[in-house]
Design an enzyme around this catalytic site. Sequence first.
Site, PDB file in Angstrom:
ATOM      1  N   GLU A 114       1.115   2.997   4.371  1.00 46.36           N
ATOM      2  CA  GLU A 114       2.209   2.054   4.128  1.00 46.36           C
ATOM      3  C   GLU A 114       3.520   2.818   4.124  1.00 46.36           C
ATOM      4  OE1 GLU A 114       2.892  -1.694   1.244  1.00 46.36           O
ATOM      5  OE2 GLU A 114       2.402   0.140   0.203  1.00 46.36           O
TER       6      GLU A 114
ATOM      7  N   GLU B 259      -2.789  -4.599  -6.991  1.00 44.06           N
ATOM      8  CA  GLU B 259      -2.074  -3.364  -6.666  1.00 44.06           C
ATOM      9  C   GLU B 259      -1.282  -2.907  -7.883  1.00 44.06           C
ATOM     10  OE1 GLU B 259       0.325  -3.233  -3.108  1.00 44.06           O
ATOM     11  OE2 GLU B 259       0.599  -1.065  -3.335  1.00 44.06           O
TER      12      GLU B 259
HETATM   13 MN    MN Z   1       1.446  -0.400  -1.573  1.00 45.81          MN
END
Ligand code: MN
Length: 284
Positions: A242, A148
């Site tokens: 998210e 990420e």
């Molecule tokens: Mn994230």
Amino acid sequence: MSNSIGIHAGVFVGEWNPSNTDLACRLAREAGFDTIEIPAFAAARLDVDATKSALERNGLTATCSLGLPFDANIASEDRASIERGMAYLTDAIAFAGAVGSRYVGGIIYGAFGRHIRPITAAERRSSIEAMRELASSANTAGVTLGLEIVNRYESNLLNTVSDGLAYIEDVGMDEVVLHLDTYHMNIEEDNPAEAVRLAGSRLGYLHVGASNRGGLAGGSFDLASIAEPLKAINYDGTITFESFSSVVLDPNLSNTLAIWRNTWDNSFEIASQARQTISDVFGA
Ligand code: MN
């Protein structure tokens, strides 16, 4: 688009434990999601059976995400810390394999949190060497590893797509993919749409989140700006919403992410709205 649509469990529950996994899965399903992203920190303590039955009962697939602690950091010059980091990731890969998740992503390449100096060449090298080894064991377990790309306050190693591509090139394995997040891209990329195009076939996972980590329809990030680039690169991976609010609290995660206020009050409402926004913007 035929993407699986996910939601981070943190929208519903503060931590993943047997008393709330079923609730999180039920709410995710009722809000229209296919996949739940499980926070797989210290995965050895997570309950495999409770997770599996909650997923099955609610007809969901799962993905896993985490960030490495500073004392279990594979981007380190301290051999003991590297080994703790590899064990930490090995536990997460094993948990993912056991619950049928094909994906472990997040800040898996280095310590998650605010750093007070740049990464060194030796730290980057040790991360790459460890990742090469982990990717091959993940591959055996049928699990893909996702890097990420996050903002400067959460990592000093991978902040842009360019950083991520160079790292993958050095790892030299296809089992490692890029994981992009609109919240982070909004901070670090010159042009998020171009960043998605640059990621191209290396993009394996996508977080959609608002610029203030609140509801997906709010904030200043133009979600529609990445719809066309995602189509152009034929992105068929998971798209996961998210968002964090101090209403749903995991003290450690909230502190590292600097979640100091309520960006929303009602989990289910914010989840349903996000699902609608994803459908409107991406046709997914
Ligand atoms: Mn994230």
